[in-house]
Write an enzyme that holds these catalytic residues in place. Structure first.
Site, PDB file in Angstrom:
ATOM      1  N   ARG A 115      -7.050 -35.086  33.859  1.00  0.00           N
ATOM      2  CA  ARG A 115      -6.191 -35.320  32.693  1.00  0.00           C
ATOM      3  C   ARG A 115      -6.515 -36.668  32.045  1.00  0.00           C
ATOM      4  NH1 ARG A 115      -2.004 -32.610  36.006  1.00  0.00           N
ATOM      5  NH2 ARG A 115      -1.586 -34.623  36.984  1.00  0.00           N
ATOM      6  N   ASP A 163       1.963 -20.757  27.402  1.00  0.00           N
ATOM      7  CA  ASP A 163       2.297 -20.475  28.798  1.00  0.00           C
ATOM      8  C   ASP A 163       3.286 -19.308  28.864  1.00  0.00           C
ATOM      9  OD1 ASP A 163       1.788 -22.243  31.503  1.00  0.00           O
ATOM     10  OD2 ASP A 163       3.621 -21.056  31.659  1.00  0.00           O
ATOM     11  N   ASN A 187       1.552 -14.127  26.832  1.00  0.00           N
ATOM     12  CA  ASN A 187       0.335 -13.855  27.582  1.00  0.00           C
ATOM     13  C   ASN A 187      -0.849 -14.573  26.948  1.00  0.00           C
ATOM     14  OD1 ASN A 187      -2.274 -12.115  27.853  1.00  0.00           O
ATOM     15  ND2 ASN A 187      -0.993 -11.469  29.569  1.00  0.00           N
ATOM     16  N   ALA A 188      -1.540 -15.387  27.731  1.00  0.00           N
ATOM     17  CA  ALA A 188      -2.622 -16.223  27.199  1.00  0.00           C
ATOM     18  C   ALA A 188      -3.734 -15.391  26.571  1.00  0.00           C
ATOM     19  CB  ALA A 188      -3.186 -17.106  28.311  1.00  0.00           C
ATOM     20  N   CYS A 211      -8.343 -23.075  40.141  1.00  0.00           N
ATOM     21  CA  CYS A 211      -7.783 -23.553  41.412  1.00  0.00           C
ATOM     22  C   CYS A 211      -7.860 -22.462  42.480  1.00  0.00           C
ATOM     23  CB  CYS A 211      -6.350 -24.039  41.223  1.00  0.00           C
ATOM     24  SG  CYS A 211      -5.213 -22.792  40.592  1.00  0.00           S
TER      25      CYS A 211
END
Length: 385
Positions: A203, A241, A270-271, A329
């Site tokens: 970040r 999000d 929904n992305a 991740c």
């Protein structure tokens, strides 16, 4: 004396490579394993009788705590927590950091995050669960005022333990943390802590690529970690999000950093669908950030995860004119495989990608073996082909 458990070649090989979680399937004398009470100390040996490690029996696995024949008692837990904390302080961490990262700190099945004077605790090892009071006492001795337990999720279920959540000490359930020039609200109220410390360096690194007036798309923005860092550098931010609660906190974080309301917009949904709509509408961004939740929790879901990452990155690279920051991740997705699929996704979107930086998890989440490395973050400069 600790019961001796013998492991097959797969278990032996895993331990030799630093993976200290041994499933029941890898244990040869399964009857002995089944007869031991959960939380009891066990010694793990190879088929030929070589001592490999000592740990605790859990319903479905053994979590090795040490590779030595040492007592796994209250003093062990206390000393390892103190040592883990000292390591972070030597690295320069001060107020907010991951204090204990499971097997990397010889506390396999314990995660402790510190947010100023509040600590969150996750336990997924019944041997440590039995000594929870020691964990609490040690944290209080180290200057923590309030402790919140969030022992839930995949790791807890994997160990076969019931989910537990609630305050262990103190009363404070909210704090404001600092990350560079940015501030973030962190709450502990039954939801996730609202902030992922592992992305700290990524970040902060983002800020050097943001120019005044840039248009930034933050996909899977959660509570606005990347969004805030982009906004304080003068960008106009659009965050996406699925979680309405997360987006509410993201707005609060923008307000906390005095970002004008006309400089950001958060969209719930929904992305994939929203990104496709942006493409259809001809939307363009200078920087696109992709930081989705784990698509693959195990090797079984690896193929579908790779498809998901490929699609997400293809859409993201189509929407950006200058830079793509993309993360995964998912521990089962190897770093080299992630790089390859991202570059291929960019090519499919007619974009030539140059890797500017490969980032991983913050050093307070130390990588000691393949099993402890999970976060991948690519910074790519893109140009049209």
């Amino acid at each position: 004396m600790a019961t001796k458990l013998y492991v097959d070649f797969g278990g032996y090989s895993a331990i030799e490579k630093g993976n200290l979680i041994i499933p029941r399937e890898n244990i040869l004398n399964k009857n002995d394993f089944d007869d031991i009470e959960i939380g009891e100390v066990v010694d793990v040996y190879s088929k030929r009788g070589k001592f490999l490690g000592r740990g605790f029996k859990n319903p479905r696995e053994v979590r090795i705590m040490t590779l030595r024949k040492e007592d796994l008692d209250e003093n062990y837990i206390r000393e390892k927590i103190i040592k883990a904390n000292e390591y972070r302080l030597k690295l320069g961490f001060k107020d907010t950091y991951r204090m204990v990262y499971t097997q990397s700190d010889w506390l396999n099945g314990l995660v402790i995050d510190k947010y100023n004077d509040i600590a969150t605790v996750q336990i997924f090892n019944y041997g440590i669960e039995k000594m929870k009071d020691v964990v609490v006492e040690t944290l209080l001795d180290l200057g923590v005022d309030s402790i919140y337990e969030k022992s839930s999720g995949r790791n807890r279920k994997r160990a076969g333990l019931p989910e537990v959540e609630g305050i262990l000490a103190g009363e404070k359930t909210e704090t404001i943390i600092k990350e560079g020039e940015a501030k973030f609200k962190v709450t502990f109220d039954g939801q996730k802590t609202g902030f992922f410390l592992d992305q700290r360096e990524n970040r902060l690194y983002l800020e050097r690529f943001i120019k005044e007036g840039d248009r930034v798309l933050d996909v899977c923005c959660y509570t606005g970690g990347f969004s805030v860092h982009a906004a304080i550098r003068g960008a106009e931010v659009v965050g996406v999000d699925l979680s309405k609660k997360a987006l509410k906190t993201a707005e609060e974080n923008m307000e906390l950093n005095n970002i004008p309301k006309d400089k950001y917009e958060f969209i719930e949904g929904n992305a994939f669908k929203i990104m496709e709509e942006f493409i259809e509408d001809g939307e363009r961004f200078d920087v696109v950030i992709l930081d989705p939740p784990a698509f693959a929790q195990s090797k079984k879901s690896l193929k579908s995860a790779i498809r998901g990452y490929h699609m997400l990155n293809r859409l993201g690279s189509r929407l950006t004119d200058r830079m793509l920051i993309t993360c995964s991740c998912s521990q089962p997705v190897e770093p080299d495989a992630f790089k390859a699929l991202v570059i291929d996704a960019c090519l499919k979107a007619k974009k030539w990608a140059k890797i500017v930086r490969y980032g991983s998890q913050s050093p307070d989440h130390p990588i000691t073996s393949k099993g402890t490395e999970y976060l991948k973050c690519l910074f790519l400069s893109l140009e049209c082909i």
